[in-house]
Design a protein around this motif. Sequence first.
Motif, PDB file in Angstrom:
ATOM      1  N   UNK A 231       0.833  -1.202   0.000  1.00  0.00           N
ATOM      2  CA  UNK A 231       0.000   0.000   0.000  1.00  0.00           C
ATOM      3  C   UNK A 231       0.869   1.254   0.000  1.00  0.00           C
ATOM      4  N   UNK A 232       1.897   1.262   0.837  1.00  0.00           N
ATOM      5  CA  UNK A 232       2.774   2.423   0.936  1.00  0.00           C
ATOM      6  C   UNK A 232       3.495   2.686  -0.376  1.00  0.00           C
ATOM      7  N   UNK A 233       3.980   1.625  -1.040  1.00  0.00           N
ATOM      8  CA  UNK A 233       4.674   1.800  -2.328  1.00  0.00           C
ATOM      9  C   UNK A 233       3.740   2.394  -3.369  1.00  0.00           C
ATOM     10  N   UNK A 234       2.523   1.840  -3.463  1.00  0.00           N
ATOM     11  CA  UNK A 234       1.558   2.333  -4.448  1.00  0.00           C
ATOM     12  C   UNK A 234       1.134   3.758  -4.123  1.00  0.00           C
ATOM     13  N   UNK A 235       0.920   4.030  -2.849  1.00  0.00           N
ATOM     14  CA  UNK A 235       0.484   5.354  -2.426  1.00  0.00           C
ATOM     15  C   UNK A 235       1.552   6.398  -2.738  1.00  0.00           C
ATOM     16  N   UNK A 236       2.804   6.073  -2.439  1.00  0.00           N
ATOM     17  CA  UNK A 236       3.891   7.010  -2.686  1.00  0.00           C
ATOM     18  C   UNK A 236       4.090   7.232  -4.180  1.00  0.00           C
ATOM     19  N   UNK A 237       3.856   6.195  -4.992  1.00  0.00           N
ATOM     20  CA  UNK A 237       4.061   6.313  -6.435  1.00  0.00           C
ATOM     21  C   UNK A 237       3.134   7.343  -7.068  1.00  0.00           C
ATOM     22  N   UNK A 238       1.914   7.477  -6.533  1.00  0.00           N
ATOM     23  CA  UNK A 238       0.952   8.400  -7.150  1.00  0.00           C
ATOM     24  C   UNK A 238       0.793   9.717  -6.394  1.00  0.00           C
ATOM     25  N   UNK A 239       1.261   9.781  -5.147  1.00  0.00           N
ATOM     26  CA  UNK A 239       1.125  11.025  -4.387  1.00  0.00           C
ATOM     27  C   UNK A 239       2.464  11.646  -4.020  1.00  0.00           C
ATOM     28  N   UNK A 240       3.536  10.839  -4.088  1.00  0.00           N
ATOM     29  CA  UNK A 240       4.843  11.342  -3.707  1.00  0.00           C
ATOM     30  C   UNK A 240       5.096  11.366  -2.215  1.00  0.00           C
TER      31      UNK A 240
END
Length: 251
Positions: A231-240
């Motif tokens: 979740x953290x990887x995906x979240x960071x990928x689209x929100x930074x």
Amino acid sequence: MKKAAAAFPSILSQKGALLMDARMIEQIADLMHDTAFFIKDASGRYLVVNQSLVERHGLRDKSQMLGRRPCDVCPGDYGRIPTEQDEQVLRTGQPIVERLELFWRKPHVPVWGLTSKLPIRDARGQVTGLIGISKDLVAPVSRDDVSPEVARVLRYLESAYDDPVSPSSLARKAGMTAARFARVIKRIHGISPMQLITKTRITVGCRLLRETDASVAQIALDCGFSDHSAFTRAFRAVTGMSPTEHRRLAQ
């Protein structure tokens, strides 16, 4: 607009023929109300911006952005993330093409968009700047315009985002080949099926982070991710930023 025109006077062909100057580019870009447009120099400073980009930052005049970098205009992660993107493109010469991102309009209204940034090169091939757009995601057709099978799959995704869905499984539910389903989703939403799945899950995750006290690990499972790290990887990928950082900024 004299400052921008002087800094970036024209776009030239390889033979040196004048194709279009910065003022004409700016006038055209100002017509794109759902798209932020910009041209930046080799240091990532704005040379040309359209009115949509100015308004997204809650500013009144283009002069408030010209000659500055995103980190000089926006505080915190909202300025850091695009500045780091610019530095990557300028350093490597590798473009960013239709990257799905969640960003904010003033006053902190979340908006999904596709961002593209392309390097500008001189006659020797050296990167001298970049040109980019960030386009709001809007559905160009209504659900009444698509088949009942596709509409049913889209409703399923909205309510079953925590299921182990994939582009191929959604295509099968719609009774289509993966290629045809991808074309339909692109026409409806402007993104790929995988981007749509990610967008749906991260949108729910953002809401849960803002509106509940649930742990990040629990929200990850509730949104269909295998664990906290995924979740953290995906979240960071689209929100930074990380989910925890987003929760803190939203408070």
